[in-house]
Scaffold this motif. Structure first.
Motif, PDB file in Angstrom:
ATOM      1  N   HIS A 184       0.738  -1.203   0.029  1.00 47.04           N
ATOM      2  CA  HIS A 184       0.169  -0.014  -0.181  1.00 47.04           C
ATOM      3  C   HIS A 184       0.794   1.169   0.025  1.00 47.04           C
ATOM      4  CE1 HIS A 184      -2.171   3.331   1.987  1.00 47.04           C
ATOM      5  NE2 HIS A 184      -3.257   2.922   1.271  1.00 47.04           N
ATOM      6  N   HIS A 185       1.950   1.488   0.826  1.00 46.77           N
ATOM      7  CA  HIS A 185       2.780   2.400   0.972  1.00 46.77           C
ATOM      8  C   HIS A 185       3.523   2.637  -0.397  1.00 46.77           C
ATOM      9  CE1 HIS A 185       5.431   5.269   2.513  1.00 46.77           C
ATOM     10  NE2 HIS A 185       6.741   4.728   2.049  1.00 46.77           N
ATOM     11  N   LEU A 186       4.206   1.642  -1.111  1.00 51.67           N
ATOM     12  CA  LEU A 186       4.701   1.832  -2.220  1.00 51.67           C
ATOM     13  C   LEU A 186       3.996   2.025  -3.416  1.00 51.67           C
ATOM     14  CD1 LEU A 186       7.281  -1.491  -2.262  1.00 51.67           C
ATOM     15  CD2 LEU A 186       7.626   1.175  -1.436  1.00 51.67           C
ATOM     16  N   HIS A 187       2.764   1.353  -3.510  1.00 45.40           N
ATOM     17  CA  HIS A 187       1.793   1.761  -4.709  1.00 45.40           C
ATOM     18  C   HIS A 187       1.125   3.284  -4.471  1.00 45.40           C
ATOM     19  CE1 HIS A 187      -0.164   0.801  -8.283  1.00 45.40           C
ATOM     20  NE2 HIS A 187      -1.507   0.667  -7.779  1.00 45.40           N
ATOM     21  N   VAL A 188       0.628   3.206  -3.307  1.00 44.82           N
ATOM     22  CA  VAL A 188      -0.457   4.438  -3.098  1.00 44.82           C
ATOM     23  C   VAL A 188       0.496   5.692  -2.616  1.00 44.82           C
ATOM     24  CG1 VAL A 188      -2.419   4.959  -1.882  1.00 44.82           C
ATOM     25  CG2 VAL A 188      -2.208   2.650  -2.552  1.00 44.82           C
ATOM     26  N   ARG A 189       1.186   5.443  -1.621  1.00 48.84           N
ATOM     27  CA  ARG A 189       1.827   6.590  -1.129  1.00 48.84           C
ATOM     28  C   ARG A 189       3.040   7.002  -1.916  1.00 48.84           C
ATOM     29  NH1 ARG A 189      -2.231   8.565   1.678  1.00 48.84           N
ATOM     30  NH2 ARG A 189      -2.914   6.935   3.348  1.00 48.84           N
ATOM     31  N   ARG A 190       3.893   6.095  -2.429  1.00 47.05           N
ATOM     32  CA  ARG A 190       4.985   6.632  -3.048  1.00 47.05           C
ATOM     33  C   ARG A 190       4.834   6.582  -4.659  1.00 47.05           C
ATOM     34  NH1 ARG A 190       9.818   5.992  -0.687  1.00 47.05           N
ATOM     35  NH2 ARG A 190      10.452   7.099  -2.715  1.00 47.05           N
ATOM     36  N   GLY A 191       3.880   5.900  -5.163  1.00 47.28           N
ATOM     37  CA  GLY A 191       3.434   5.836  -6.504  1.00 47.28           C
ATOM     38  C   GLY A 191       4.210   4.959  -7.272  1.00 47.28           C
ATOM     39  N   PHE A 192       4.727   3.792  -6.574  1.00 52.53           N
ATOM     40  CA  PHE A 192       5.467   2.790  -7.426  1.00 52.53           C
ATOM     41  C   PHE A 192       4.625   2.186  -8.231  1.00 52.53           C
ATOM     42  CE2 PHE A 192       9.586   1.661  -4.868  1.00 52.53           C
ATOM     43  CZ  PHE A 192       9.790   2.920  -4.545  1.00 52.53           C
ATOM     44  N   SER A 193       4.859   1.939  -9.480  1.00 57.29           N
ATOM     45  CA  SER A 193       4.180   0.963 -10.490  1.00 57.29           C
ATOM     46  C   SER A 193       3.954  -0.279 -10.158  1.00 57.29           C
ATOM     47  CB  SER A 193       4.327   1.375 -12.042  1.00 57.29           C
ATOM     48  OG  SER A 193       6.072   0.821 -12.149  1.00 57.29           O
ATOM     49  N   ARG A 194       3.186  -1.146 -10.486  1.00 56.80           N
ATOM     50  CA  ARG A 194       3.303  -2.634 -10.410  1.00 56.80           C
ATOM     51  C   ARG A 194       4.516  -3.068 -10.805  1.00 56.80           C
ATOM     52  NH1 ARG A 194      -2.663  -5.281 -10.161  1.00 56.80           N
ATOM     53  NH2 ARG A 194      -3.748  -3.615  -9.007  1.00 56.80           N
ATOM     54  N   ALA A 195       4.963  -2.747 -12.123  1.00 58.39           N
ATOM     55  CA  ALA A 195       6.025  -3.228 -12.719  1.00 58.39           C
ATOM     56  C   ALA A 195       7.356  -3.197 -11.942  1.00 58.39           C
ATOM     57  CB  ALA A 195       6.265  -2.624 -14.119  1.00 58.39           C
ATOM     58  N   ARG A 196       7.477  -1.836 -11.226  1.00 62.11           N
ATOM     59  CA  ARG A 196       8.521  -1.450 -10.567  1.00 62.11           C
ATOM     60  C   ARG A 196       8.796  -2.673  -9.352  1.00 62.11           C
ATOM     61  NH1 ARG A 196      10.332   4.365  -7.875  1.00 62.11           N
ATOM     62  NH2 ARG A 196      12.057   3.846  -6.693  1.00 62.11           N
ATOM     63  N   ILE A 197       7.436  -2.616  -8.605  1.00 63.57           N
ATOM     64  CA  ILE A 197       7.331  -3.367  -7.517  1.00 63.57           C
ATOM     65  C   ILE A 197       7.697  -4.991  -7.760  1.00 63.57           C
ATOM     66  CG2 ILE A 197       5.887  -4.132  -5.496  1.00 63.57           C
ATOM     67  CD1 ILE A 197       4.268  -1.776  -5.715  1.00 63.57           C
ATOM     68  N   GLU A 198       7.133  -5.398  -9.053  1.00 65.16           N
ATOM     69  CA  GLU A 198       7.353  -6.678  -9.331  1.00 65.16           C
ATOM     70  C   GLU A 198       8.963  -6.879  -9.757  1.00 65.16           C
ATOM     71  OE1 GLU A 198       4.875  -8.002 -12.434  1.00 65.16           O
ATOM     72  OE2 GLU A 198       3.139  -7.439 -11.357  1.00 65.16           O
ATOM     73  N   LYS A 199       9.510  -6.048 -10.235  1.00 64.53           N
ATOM     74  CA  LYS A 199      10.936  -5.936 -10.821  1.00 64.53           C
ATOM     75  C   LYS A 199      11.793  -5.987  -9.205  1.00 64.53           C
ATOM     76  CE  LYS A 199      14.784  -3.304 -12.749  1.00 64.53           C
ATOM     77  NZ  LYS A 199      15.129  -2.039 -13.370  1.00 64.53           N
ATOM     78  N   GLY A 200      11.189  -5.190  -8.392  1.00 65.47           N
ATOM     79  CA  GLY A 200      12.173  -5.453  -6.766  1.00 65.47           C
ATOM     80  C   GLY A 200      11.894  -6.823  -6.338  1.00 65.47           C
ATOM     81  N   TRP A 201      10.813  -7.612  -6.761  1.00 65.85           N
ATOM     82  CA  TRP A 201      10.438  -8.628  -5.983  1.00 65.85           C
ATOM     83  C   TRP A 201      11.652  -9.766  -6.632  1.00 65.85           C
ATOM     84  CZ3 TRP A 201       9.050 -12.029  -2.401  1.00 65.85           C
ATOM     85  CH2 TRP A 201       8.739 -13.407  -2.596  1.00 65.85           C
ATOM     86  N   ARG A 202      11.719  -9.843  -8.102  1.00 69.86           N
ATOM     87  CA  ARG A 202      12.535 -10.517  -8.931  1.00 69.86           C
ATOM     88  C   ARG A 202      14.198 -10.394  -8.593  1.00 69.86           C
ATOM     89  NH1 ARG A 202       9.199  -8.830 -13.129  1.00 69.86           N
ATOM     90  NH2 ARG A 202      10.755  -7.444 -13.897  1.00 69.86           N
ATOM     91  N   GLU A 203      14.371  -9.005  -8.283  1.00 72.77           N
ATOM     92  CA  GLU A 203      15.786  -8.763  -7.706  1.00 72.77           C
ATOM     93  C   GLU A 203      16.049  -9.512  -6.457  1.00 72.77           C
ATOM     94  OE1 GLU A 203      16.178  -4.457  -7.887  1.00 72.77           O
ATOM     95  OE2 GLU A 203      16.243  -4.477 -10.035  1.00 72.77           O
ATOM     96  N   LEU A 204      15.242  -9.143  -5.469  1.00 72.23           N
ATOM     97  CA  LEU A 204      15.431  -9.869  -4.207  1.00 72.23           C
ATOM     98  C   LEU A 204      15.671 -11.457  -4.374  1.00 72.23           C
ATOM     99  CD1 LEU A 204      12.616  -7.715  -2.031  1.00 72.23           C
ATOM    100  CD2 LEU A 204      15.390  -7.908  -1.858  1.00 72.23           C
ATOM    101  N   THR A 205      14.664 -12.087  -4.973  1.00 73.62           N
ATOM    102  CA  THR A 205      14.719 -13.414  -5.052  1.00 73.62           C
ATOM    103  C   THR A 205      15.986 -13.958  -5.958  1.00 73.62           C
ATOM    104  OG1 THR A 205      13.152 -13.568  -7.072  1.00 73.62           O
ATOM    105  CG2 THR A 205      12.125 -13.846  -4.841  1.00 73.62           C
TER     106      THR A 205
END
Length: 219
Positions: A184-205
């Motif tokens: 919620h914080h990343l997408h709504v408050r910080r304006g991260f796109s879904r693609a950016r959040i998904e990219k973050g997950w892929r980098e972590l894994t």
């Protein structure tokens, strides 16, 4: 999940031991029909008004039942919100437990990890208002059945992908990135796109299983 016991790590069950959670027990056909009607009415109101603005009175009115019937069925508003989440979770869980690859069995564990994160991000953001309204207290957040299923699944995939060290602790850390409040914080408050959040997950894994040779396809 309990902490690891020394000296041997306590292993999580494999995927074959997981089942879809949150489904109601066996019910009479009329009771099941009434439950579905109530959940459909509540789901429509959540989409229209937002979960935080849905009252038990409004759901009872939309479903054309007495308020007492709704309270007897779900206990209270929190119980109704949990039932709605259970309803939404069923197809989501089926997809990563037994659906087609790369999310379900049949793909390499590293591919399934990437697909799991993308699916969870999409599912959570699609139902964000509902999840926030039914968020359990902080002491119980990691004890609810859905959280246990996710932890067990990610722990299993990390082991299959060859992750080393305290794999269960690593799974907890990865799942922290998929926490409802953080998304919620990343997408709504910080304006991260879904693609950016998904990219973050892929980098972590990717980093979690870095330099580990492929173990092929899991079953």
């Amino acid at each position: 999940m309990n902490a690891h016991s020394a000296p041997q790590e306590r292993r999580s069950p494999g995927p074959q031991e997981l089942t879809v959670l949150g489904q109601p027990g066996r019910e009479r056909s009329d009771a099941a029909h009434n439950r579905a009607r109530l959940l459909d009415a509540a789901t429509s109101l959540v989409r229209e008004l937002g979960a935080r603005n849905v009252t038990m009175e409004a759901v009872a009115s939309a479903a054309k039942v007495g308020k007492g019937t709704l309270f007897r069925r779900f206990g209270d508003r929190q119980g109704l919100m949990r039932a709605l989440i259970d309803h939404a979770e069923q197809e989501y869980q089926r997809a990563f437990l037994s659906g087609p690859p790369p999310l379900g069995p049949g793909a390499a564990a590293s591919e399934r990890l990437a697909a799991f994160g993308a699916s969870t991000i999409c599912h959570t953001l699609d139902h964000l208002d509902l999840y926030l309204a039914a968020e359990p207290c902080i002491e119980r957040r990691h004890l609810v059945p859905a959280s246990v299923v996710r932890l067990t699944h990610v722990t299993t995939l990390l082991r299959q992908a060859g992750a080393s060290g305290d794999v269960e602790a690593l799974a907890h850390a990865l799942l922290g990135y998929l926490d409802t409040a953080l998304l919620h914080h990343l997408h709504v408050r910080r304006g991260f796109s879904r693609a950016r959040i998904e990219k973050g997950w892929r980098e972590l894994t990717d980093r979690a299983v870095l330099a580990v040779p492929s173990r092929g396809v899991d079953t």
